[in-house]
Motif scaffolding. Structure first.
Motif, PDB file in Angstrom:
ATOM      1  N   GLN A  39       0.910  -1.247  -0.213  1.00 12.42           N
ATOM      2  CA  GLN A  39       0.646   0.139  -0.068  1.00 12.42           C
ATOM      3  C   GLN A  39       0.708   1.155  -0.084  1.00 12.42           C
ATOM      4  N   VAL A  40       0.399   2.339  -0.792  1.00  9.20           N
ATOM      5  CA  VAL A  40       1.692   3.355  -1.252  1.00  9.20           C
ATOM      6  C   VAL A  40       0.424   4.467  -0.442  1.00  9.20           C
ATOM      7  N   GLN A  41       0.319   5.780  -0.365  1.00  7.04           N
ATOM      8  CA  GLN A  41       0.018   6.941   0.497  1.00  7.04           C
ATOM      9  C   GLN A  41       0.186   7.725   0.114  1.00  7.04           C
ATOM     10  N   PHE A  63       8.403   3.081  -2.879  1.00  5.81           N
ATOM     11  CA  PHE A  63       8.428   4.212  -4.085  1.00  5.81           C
ATOM     12  C   PHE A  63       9.480   3.635  -5.006  1.00  5.81           C
ATOM     13  N   ALA A  89       4.418  13.595  -1.758  1.00  2.00           N
ATOM     14  CA  ALA A  89       5.507  12.470  -0.732  1.00  2.00           C
ATOM     15  C   ALA A  89       4.627  11.192  -0.938  1.00  2.00           C
ATOM     16  N   ALA A  90       5.455  10.259  -0.928  1.00  4.71           N
ATOM     17  CA  ALA A  90       5.313   8.960  -0.978  1.00  4.71           C
ATOM     18  C   ALA A  90       5.457   8.245   0.608  1.00  4.71           C
ATOM     19  N   SER A  91       4.808   7.601   0.698  1.00  2.34           N
ATOM     20  CA  SER A  91       4.846   6.683   2.242  1.00  2.34           C
ATOM     21  C   SER A  91       5.781   4.771   2.258  1.00  2.34           C
ATOM     22  N   GLY A  92       5.821   4.063   2.574  1.00  2.95           N
ATOM     23  CA  GLY A  92       6.420   3.052   1.772  1.00  2.95           C
ATOM     24  C   GLY A  92       7.845   2.771   1.598  1.00  2.95           C
ATOM     25  N   ARG A  93       8.287   1.302   1.060  1.00  2.00           N
ATOM     26  CA  ARG A  93      10.214   1.238   1.656  1.00  2.00           C
ATOM     27  C   ARG A  93       9.819   0.971  -0.331  1.00  2.00           C
ATOM     28  N   LYS A 120      13.924  10.866  -1.354  1.00  2.00           N
ATOM     29  CA  LYS A 120      13.326  11.427  -0.393  1.00  2.00           C
ATOM     30  C   LYS A 120      11.661  10.818  -0.446  1.00  2.00           C
ATOM     31  N   ASN A 121      11.734  10.417  -1.589  1.00  2.00           N
ATOM     32  CA  ASN A 121      10.089   8.765  -1.884  1.00  2.00           C
ATOM     33  C   ASN A 121       9.445  10.707  -1.952  1.00  2.00           C
ATOM     34  N   THR A 122       9.775  11.425  -2.853  1.00  2.00           N
ATOM     35  CA  THR A 122       9.277  12.227  -3.106  1.00  2.00           C
ATOM     36  C   THR A 122       9.464  12.992  -4.861  1.00  2.00           C
TER      37      THR A 122
END
Length: 123
Positions: free
Chosen positions: A1-3, A29, A23-27, A76-78
């Protein structure tokens, strides 16, 4: 799941600039293709720009080419959308999206969506 959480929208005069961030959550990305889409009132959602997992391949709709730039920072998951020379017809809610294949092509079905950021360009 990605937020996904967008930021950076707002009101700007024609000819101005804005930068959207997502900005994304999770490993995972860095394995996802990412995209920016937009929807204006009374219109269907349309693709704006997309980028593959590494950032090495990008796609733009014709009307924004040369004015918008999509980029990503996997550390930065961005993902970003730099928008220059904005026009009133760019007014829309802008959505960030992620897709699992990593290719980031516009025609792929995107699996995760943010809630959107309003961009309003006044004439």
């Amino acid at each position: 799941q990605v937020q996904l959480v967008e930021s950076g929208g707002g009101l700007v005069q024609a000819g101005g600039s804005l930068r959207l961030s997502c900005a994304a959550s999770g490993r995972t990305f860095s394995s996802y293709g990412m995209g920016w889409f937009r929807q204006a009132p009374g219109k269907e959602r349309e693709f704006v720009a997309t980028i593959n997992w590494s950032g090495g391949t990008t796609y733009y709709r014709g009307s924004v080419k040369g004015r918008f730039t999509i980029s990503r920072d996997n550390a930065k998951n961005t993902v970003y959308l730099q928008m220059n020379s904005l026009k009133p017809e760019d007014t829309a809610v802008y959505y960030c999206a992620a897709e699992k294949t990593g290719r980031g092509a516009p025609s792929i079905e995107y699996d995760y969506w943010g809630q959107g950021a309003q961009v309003t360009v006044s004439s």
